[in-house]
Design a protein around this motif. Structure first.
Motif, PDB file in Angstrom:
ATOM      1  N   TYR A 181      56.543 -37.047  37.133  1.00 34.81           N
ATOM      2  CA  TYR A 181      57.471 -36.731  36.044  1.00 34.81           C
ATOM      3  C   TYR A 181      58.613 -35.853  36.548  1.00 34.81           C
ATOM      4  O   TYR A 181      59.787 -36.097  36.243  1.00 34.81           O
ATOM      5  CB  TYR A 181      56.751 -36.008  34.905  1.00 34.81           C
ATOM      6  CG  TYR A 181      57.719 -35.381  33.923  1.00 34.81           C
ATOM      7  CD1 TYR A 181      58.277 -36.126  32.892  1.00 34.81           C
ATOM      8  CD2 TYR A 181      58.125 -34.056  34.067  1.00 34.81           C
ATOM      9  CE1 TYR A 181      59.210 -35.567  32.014  1.00 34.81           C
ATOM     10  CE2 TYR A 181      59.045 -33.481  33.195  1.00 34.81           C
ATOM     11  CZ  TYR A 181      59.588 -34.244  32.178  1.00 34.81           C
ATOM     12  OH  TYR A 181      60.511 -33.688  31.330  1.00 34.81           O
ATOM     13  N   CYS A 186      47.476 -33.611  28.331  1.00 33.79           N
ATOM     14  CA  CYS A 186      48.827 -33.247  28.769  1.00 33.79           C
ATOM     15  C   CYS A 186      49.506 -34.388  29.511  1.00 33.79           C
ATOM     16  O   CYS A 186      50.737 -34.512  29.496  1.00 33.79           O
ATOM     17  CB  CYS A 186      48.811 -31.975  29.612  1.00 33.79           C
ATOM     18  SG  CYS A 186      48.017 -32.120  31.218  1.00 33.79           S
ATOM     19  N   PHE A 230      51.974 -36.845  27.933  1.00 35.16           N
ATOM     20  CA  PHE A 230      53.419 -36.590  28.047  1.00 35.16           C
ATOM     21  C   PHE A 230      53.927 -36.842  29.459  1.00 35.16           C
ATOM     22  O   PHE A 230      54.898 -37.570  29.645  1.00 35.16           O
ATOM     23  CB  PHE A 230      53.768 -35.157  27.657  1.00 35.16           C
ATOM     24  CG  PHE A 230      55.232 -34.865  27.883  1.00 35.16           C
ATOM     25  CD1 PHE A 230      56.195 -35.311  26.982  1.00 35.16           C
ATOM     26  CD2 PHE A 230      55.662 -34.194  29.022  1.00 35.16           C
ATOM     27  CE1 PHE A 230      57.553 -35.087  27.214  1.00 35.16           C
ATOM     28  CE2 PHE A 230      57.022 -33.960  29.254  1.00 35.16           C
ATOM     29  CZ  PHE A 230      57.959 -34.401  28.349  1.00 35.16           C
ATOM     30  N   TRP A 231      53.300 -36.258  30.467  1.00 34.68           N
ATOM     31  CA  TRP A 231      53.833 -36.384  31.830  1.00 34.68           C
ATOM     32  C   TRP A 231      54.061 -37.843  32.224  1.00 34.68           C
ATOM     33  O   TRP A 231      55.125 -38.198  32.737  1.00 34.68           O
ATOM     34  CB  TRP A 231      52.875 -35.733  32.827  1.00 34.68           C
ATOM     35  CG  TRP A 231      52.656 -34.264  32.692  1.00 34.68           C
ATOM     36  CD1 TRP A 231      51.454 -33.626  32.562  1.00 34.68           C
ATOM     37  CD2 TRP A 231      53.648 -33.224  32.677  1.00 34.68           C
ATOM     38  NE1 TRP A 231      51.636 -32.272  32.470  1.00 34.68           N
ATOM     39  CE2 TRP A 231      52.975 -32.000  32.536  1.00 34.68           C
ATOM     40  CE3 TRP A 231      55.041 -33.233  32.769  1.00 34.68           C
ATOM     41  CZ2 TRP A 231      53.643 -30.776  32.484  1.00 34.68           C
ATOM     42  CZ3 TRP A 231      55.710 -32.022  32.714  1.00 34.68           C
ATOM     43  CH2 TRP A 231      55.016 -30.813  32.568  1.00 34.68           C
ATOM     44  N   ALA A 236      56.199 -39.811  29.247  1.00 35.03           N
ATOM     45  CA  ALA A 236      57.628 -39.516  29.338  1.00 35.03           C
ATOM     46  C   ALA A 236      58.248 -40.181  30.556  1.00 35.03           C
ATOM     47  O   ALA A 236      59.415 -40.620  30.519  1.00 35.03           O
ATOM     48  CB  ALA A 236      57.847 -38.005  29.401  1.00 35.03           C
ATOM     49  N   PHE A 290      52.052 -30.326  24.781  1.00 38.25           N
ATOM     50  CA  PHE A 290      52.280 -31.620  25.436  1.00 38.25           C
ATOM     51  C   PHE A 290      51.670 -32.775  24.648  1.00 38.25           C
ATOM     52  O   PHE A 290      52.176 -33.904  24.709  1.00 38.25           O
ATOM     53  CB  PHE A 290      51.767 -31.592  26.875  1.00 38.25           C
ATOM     54  CG  PHE A 290      52.676 -30.838  27.805  1.00 38.25           C
ATOM     55  CD1 PHE A 290      53.991 -31.248  28.006  1.00 38.25           C
ATOM     56  CD2 PHE A 290      52.248 -29.705  28.461  1.00 38.25           C
ATOM     57  CE1 PHE A 290      54.841 -30.559  28.833  1.00 38.25           C
ATOM     58  CE2 PHE A 290      53.088 -28.998  29.301  1.00 38.25           C
ATOM     59  CZ  PHE A 290      54.396 -29.424  29.491  1.00 38.25           C
ATOM     60  N   SER A 291      50.606 -32.537  23.914  1.00 35.69           N
ATOM     61  CA  SER A 291      50.056 -33.587  23.047  1.00 35.69           C
ATOM     62  C   SER A 291      51.049 -33.929  21.940  1.00 35.69           C
ATOM     63  O   SER A 291      51.292 -35.107  21.639  1.00 35.69           O
ATOM     64  CB  SER A 291      48.728 -33.134  22.437  1.00 35.69           C
ATOM     65  OG  SER A 291      47.729 -32.978  23.422  1.00 35.69           O
ATOM     66  N   ALA A 296      54.275 -33.398  22.053  1.00 32.74           N
ATOM     67  CA  ALA A 296      55.437 -34.023  22.688  1.00 32.74           C
ATOM     68  C   ALA A 296      55.188 -35.508  22.944  1.00 32.74           C
ATOM     69  O   ALA A 296      56.072 -36.354  22.745  1.00 32.74           O
ATOM     70  CB  ALA A 296      55.773 -33.309  23.997  1.00 32.74           C
ATOM     71  N   ALA A 297      53.964 -35.828  23.366  1.00 35.30           N
ATOM     72  CA  ALA A 297      53.612 -37.235  23.588  1.00 35.30           C
ATOM     73  C   ALA A 297      53.607 -38.009  22.275  1.00 35.30           C
ATOM     74  O   ALA A 297      54.089 -39.149  22.205  1.00 35.30           O
ATOM     75  CB  ALA A 297      52.250 -37.330  24.260  1.00 35.30           C
ATOM     76  N   MET A 301      61.820 -36.474  20.925  1.00 37.28           N
ATOM     77  CA  MET A 301      61.903 -35.794  22.216  1.00 37.28           C
ATOM     78  C   MET A 301      62.989 -36.377  23.109  1.00 37.28           C
ATOM     79  O   MET A 301      63.216 -37.586  23.128  1.00 37.28           O
ATOM     80  CB  MET A 301      60.573 -35.897  22.962  1.00 37.28           C
ATOM     81  CG  MET A 301      59.452 -35.060  22.387  1.00 37.28           C
ATOM     82  SD  MET A 301      59.731 -33.278  22.501  1.00 37.28           S
ATOM     83  CE  MET A 301      59.570 -33.022  24.276  1.00 37.28           C
ATOM     84  N   ALA A 351      63.143 -36.788  26.739  1.00 37.50           N
ATOM     85  CA  ALA A 351      62.125 -36.711  27.790  1.00 37.50           C
ATOM     86  C   ALA A 351      62.580 -36.010  29.071  1.00 37.50           C
ATOM     87  O   ALA A 351      61.820 -35.222  29.640  1.00 37.50           O
ATOM     88  CB  ALA A 351      61.606 -38.110  28.106  1.00 37.50           C
ATOM     89  N   ASN A 391      62.461 -32.248  28.525  1.00 36.86           N
ATOM     90  CA  ASN A 391      61.228 -31.754  27.917  1.00 36.86           C
ATOM     91  C   ASN A 391      61.514 -30.870  26.699  1.00 36.86           C
ATOM     92  O   ASN A 391      60.901 -29.819  26.517  1.00 36.86           O
ATOM     93  CB  ASN A 391      60.394 -31.001  28.974  1.00 36.86           C
ATOM     94  CG  ASN A 391      59.071 -30.488  28.444  1.00 36.86           C
ATOM     95  OD1 ASN A 391      58.518 -31.039  27.501  1.00 36.86           O
ATOM     96  ND2 ASN A 391      58.585 -29.411  29.037  1.00 36.86           N
TER      97      ASN A 391
END
Length: 384
Positions: free
Chosen positions: A237, A286, A289-290, A293, A341-342, A344-345, A357, A359, A362
């Motif tokens: 990421y 997490c 997201f990583w 994204a 991060f959850s 954000a995902a 978001m 990406a 972040n």
């Protein structure tokens, strides 16, 4: 002999009840829907008190603050702390350090807390040997200020840009906190993101930086923290987001289209239900997201099994208190990193009523729009 004759059996009905009770104890509760209100309460509690385990993160208070602010921002609840806004802004600026406060020229920016500024006698400002800015904390500070609506006018822009220039090593990566400190893909991303938010990446030598990223590409298509290291969802990421922010993702100046295709394949194969960051590891919230994204930036998020990913993220919510756990397990507990991060995902999954978001940086698109306006202003008036 008498004990052996005692009938210890139970009726089928009693056995069923006991089994159900045992299952309730062993299996954590699973939420089948979004518990947004609980997550807001979970976040707000952490502005006044945090669990004792966070003591180990004292030097990273700014990053912890960013996770908490980001949580409220995604949930459209940042106004809940409007009365505390200025106090938070003032506290963040109090952590800014430059050569005037005794930092080296290659270690200016923002500290994570005042922990490193305290000498053995307990005097603030006496621990100058270790009192320095850190790229990760500077990144967190700029994002937090942006979330809070600050215009960054008090940021020592020229000093921080000079630090970025001096932080780059011969290998091309960036030292995290002055010479001889940590140096890997995380700080490459932080440096590029800081330069982006401050509207000037001329301090970065992209010839060396691009070569460093190329050397970190692993045999399986993913990207490691350093050359020769295992592919990792977080470092992948960081590399892709850095290239995206610098407008170098698609021009093949660093990675070829074939390399991006192999990387996409590598990322897609990291999904079971959620995503895991390395081969043969358990899914971890997490990485939703990583890696999610990363695929979003590569225009490949449609390859994700979005139903399974959403189901996995719902399952790691913690109904008793709010927040998200790392994974669905016995004894699991929520924390601010995995909660942020959850969410954000889930934003990338277009969860209803969530802020969208952006990406590469972040942060939410709402915050990115303010950063973009600031960049336009700096382009017109560089001395601002």
């Amino acid at each position: 002999a008498r004990m052996s004759q005692v009938d210890t059996s139970v009726s089928p009905n009693e056995k069923r009840i006991d089994d159900e009770a045992e299952i309730q104890i062993i299996k954590p509760r699973v939420a089948c829907s979004m518990l947004a209100a609980s997550h807001v309460k979970y976040s707000l509690r952490h502005f006044t008190a945090v669990p004792g385990a966070y003591t180990a993160l004292d030097q990273n208070r700014l990053t912890v603050l960013f996770f908490n602010l980001g949580t409220l921002d995604i949930l459209n609840e940042i106004d809940q702390i409007s009365e505390e806004r200025q106090k938070l802004v003032n506290w963040i600026y109090s952590l800014q350090i430059s050569t005037i406060e005794g930092a080296a020229e290659d270690a200016c920016g923002f500290r994570g807390s005042f922990t490193t500024a305290i000498d053995p006698k307990g005097t603030v400002g006496g621990g100058k040997v270790h009192d320095a800015g850190n790229l990760a904390q500077t990144y967190s500070a700029l994002l937090s200020l942006s979330i809070l609506g600050d215009d960054l006018s008090k940021v020592k822009r020229s000093v921080i840009l000079k630090t970025l220039k001096q932080s780059q090593t011969e290998l091309g990566c960036m030292n995290s906190q002055g010479s001889e400190s940590e140096c890997d893909m995380r700080y490459v991303y932080c440096a590029v993101a800081i330069a982006y938010m401050l509207g000037d990446d001329s301090c970065l030598d992209w010839k060396r930086l691009g070569e460093f990223i190329r050397k970190c590409v692993c045999y399986d298509g993913g990207i490691g923290q350093m050359p020769g290291e295992e592919s990792h969802g977080g470092s992948t990421y960081c590399a892709i987001a850095a290239l995206s922010l610098a407008n170098r993702l698609w021009d093949e100046s660093v990675l070829t289209k074939k390399q991006l295709q192999r990387l996409t394949r590598w990322a897609v194969y990291k999904q079971d239900r959620g995503f895991h960051g390395r081969a043969n590891k358990t899914d971890d919230s997490c990485y939703a997201f990583w890696i999610g994204a990363t695929l979003e930036m590569l225009n490949s998020f449609h390859l994700v099994d979005q139903h399974e990913l959403r189901s996995f993220l719902y399952s790691v919510q913690f109904p008793p208190l709010g927040g998200f756990c790392k994974l669905h397990e016995i004894g699991g507990h929520p924390d601010l990193l995995h909660t942020y991060f959850s969410l954000a995902a889930l934003s990338i999954l277009k969860e209803p009523y969530f802020q969208s978001m952006y990406a590469p940086l972040n942060v939410t698109r709402r915050v990115h729009e303010s950063v973009a306006r600031r960049r336009i202003q700096l382009a017109r008036f560089p001395s601002v």
